[in-house]
Design an enzyme around this catalytic site. Structure first.
Site, short mmCIF file in Angstrom:
data_model
loop_
_atom_site.label_atom_id
_atom_site.label_comp_id
_atom_site.label_asym_id
_atom_site.label_seq_id
_atom_site.Cartn_x
_atom_site.Cartn_y
_atom_site.Cartn_z
N HIS A 185 3.47 42.96 -25.15
CA HIS A 185 4.60 42.24 -25.78
C HIS A 185 5.90 42.75 -25.18
O HIS A 185 6.08 43.95 -25.00
CB HIS A 185 4.60 42.51 -27.29
CG HIS A 185 5.78 41.92 -28.00
ND1 HIS A 185 5.88 40.58 -28.27
CD2 HIS A 185 6.90 42.49 -28.48
CE1 HIS A 185 7.01 40.35 -28.90
NE2 HIS A 185 7.66 41.50 -29.04
N ASP A 245 -12.60 21.13 1.82
CA ASP A 245 -12.21 19.77 1.43
C ASP A 245 -13.14 18.68 1.95
O ASP A 245 -13.08 17.55 1.47
CB ASP A 245 -10.78 19.47 1.91
CG ASP A 245 -9.72 20.23 1.12
OD1 ASP A 245 -10.09 20.92 0.16
OD2 ASP A 245 -8.53 20.12 1.46
N ILE A 274 0.12 16.62 -5.82
CA ILE A 274 1.11 16.58 -4.74
C ILE A 274 2.32 15.78 -5.16
O ILE A 274 3.47 16.18 -4.95
CB ILE A 274 0.48 16.00 -3.45
CG1 ILE A 274 -0.66 16.90 -2.96
CG2 ILE A 274 1.53 15.84 -2.36
CD1 ILE A 274 -1.50 16.29 -1.86
N GLY A 304 2.00 8.04 -6.36
CA GLY A 304 0.93 8.94 -6.75
C GLY A 304 1.44 10.02 -7.68
O GLY A 304 2.37 10.76 -7.35
N GLY A 305 0.84 10.09 -8.87
CA GLY A 305 1.27 11.06 -9.88
C GLY A 305 0.29 12.20 -10.07
O GLY A 305 0.22 12.80 -11.14
#
Length: 462
Positions: free
Chosen positions: A439, A306, A183, A179-180
């Protein structure tokens, strides 16, 4: 069966104490509502104990290891000896422990009735825990997610999910990551920094496939440079483990061999066995279905986090918990816009985005009405100091607001705060170009990108 007080009906009963559940509890209590929060494990849920916090602690330890290895590049002579996994775990668990203690204090101070135990929805307004029934005018379902596997792939031994990977007592010499997505690439990044040989296998054509293709391309380039191997567009077909390691078979006919296999094929909704369907709640493929106000089809029952289809992110669940509490209290909050939720993948380099990808913007507004710009971090002073490569990509509606911001590079997750304001407040590039960015900071890269898109590039080619 006992009741929580004779005939007592609470304003809100919340099932699940993760990011969504505890946020709903705290906000509802703040608004003067009588709240019951039910959690079978520990308040804080997956994010605090098995997800966001522990993985980011490992990623910081990995960053420290890389800093020690590469110190001479910055004129500092330091020696890298080894990764002490018991020491790493002690540091990680200390972070979790302090946050957990703080969260327990918040719940206690909020006068929330906290119930430890496994709850089940036994009727539309009733949740039962170990024989005790808690009745609520409103019920919030917030039972979270679990680590998915694949059919025929049994977790155990040398085949692990992120749950087991977080508590290893040694660094594997070699790992295959199945799985890429978020996670998978985060653990791949950690283990590579810890000294392991890592190969990622992803069925889709690119790493982090939910991100803009430009971000995937930049991450793949960086991973190649780091020595992280990956095979994309190839499906897994099986795995066998023995005392020495794991052999992974691919549909291409190839096999891979490693000490450990991490199954990182995403997370599934943890919504089975809680009585949701029996109570009449509409579900689809295990997810609880809601409208934009997070109401289920059953009067008085809401769902957050979820278990609701969409982005599986702790901060989404947290925001949804607050929204539902305010909805129940009658405040009429504005619905959450899913595309406006910021997304960060904390590997090295980081990937951060908010809003629409270029493809999504073109699909929604048409090819002739979308304009993009990529600002390379090579032109940013602080990025050069940090020795990081990457870019800031802007997607705008022609003669209109910025629709999406996509970034790759060390620490770009820290730039997502301003980015999500730009997208969610529908700012025009010309408006952002008027703002002064300090900056030298990486934050300037956002300013420079907007200057360029506004037609007045300074540290960039038009």
């Amino acid at each position: 069966m006992s009741e929580s007080g004779p005939g007592q009906v609470h304003d809100v009963v919340i099932l699940g104490g993760g990011s969504g559940g505890y946020a709903a509890a705290l906000r509802a209590s703040q608004l003067g509502l009588d709240v019951v929060l039910i959690e079978k494990d520990k308040v804080g849920g997956t994010c605090l104990h098995r997800g966001c916090i522990p993985t980011k602690a490992l990623l910081h330890a990995a960053e420290v290891a890389d800093s020690a290895r590469e110190s001479e590049r910055f004129g500092v002579k330091a020696n890298f000896e080894a990764i002490d996994m018991p020491g790493v775990n002690k540091y990680k668990d200390g972070v979790i422990g302090r946050l957990y203690k703080g969260l327990q204090g918040l719940v206690s101070a909020a006068k929330v009735t906290y119930v430890e135990g496994e709850g089940r929805l036994v009727a539309p307004g009733t949740v039962e825990v170990a024989g005790t029934r808690y009745q609520g005018r409103n019920v919030v379902l917030a039972t979270g997610s679990y680590s998915r596997s694949l059919p025929g792939l049994d977790i155990g031994g040398r085949i692990v999910t992120s749950d087991q990977a977080l508590n290893l007592d040694s660094v594997p010499q070699s790992v295959i990551v199945l799985g890429g997505g978020v996670i998978g690439v985060e653990f791949a990044s950690v283990w590579r920094s810890f000294g392991a040989e890592v190969t990622i296998v992803e069925a889709l054509p690119r790493l982090v496939p939910a991100e803009d293709p430009a971000a995937s391309k930049a991450l793949e380039r960086a991973f190649r440079k780091r020595g992280i191997a990956f095979r994309t567009g190839i499906r897994f077909s099986g795995a066998q483990q023995d005392d020495e390691g794991v052999t992974v078979s691919l549909e291409s006919g190839d096999t891979l061999r490693a000490d450990l296999l991490l199954v990182a094929v995403g997370r599934g909704p943890n919504a089975d066995g809680f009585g949701y369907q029996e109570a009449g709640v509409n579900m689809d493929r295990g997810f609880v279905l809601t409208d934009e106000r997070l109401r289920t089809n059953v009067e008085g029952i809401f769902a957050v986090g979820d278990i609701v289809p969409g982005l599986q992110l702790a901060h989404r669940g947290f925001a949804q918990g607050i929204f539902v509490a305010e909805e129940i209290a009658g405040l009429g909050p504005a619905p959450l816009v899913e595309s406006g939720i910021p997304r960060v993948t904390y590997c090295d380099p980081e990937v951060a985005s908010v809003g629409l990808t270029e493809a999504q913007a073109r699909e929604r507004h048409g090819d002739d009405h979308v304009q993009t710009y990529e600002y390379n971090l090579a032109g940013n002073g602080k990025s050069q100091i940090l020795a990081t490569a990457g870019f800031v990509k802007l997607v705008r509606q022609k003669d209109g607001p910025v629709l999406g911001v996509h970034m790759v590079g060390a620490r770009v997750g820290e730039l997502i705060g301003e980015s999500q304001l730009i997208v969610n407040w529908e700012a025009f590039p010309e408006e952002v170009a008027q703002l002064v960015h300090a900056h030298p900071t990486q934050n300037e890269a956002l300013g420079e990108a907007h200057l360029a898109l506004a037609g007045k590039p300074l540290h960039a080619h038009a």
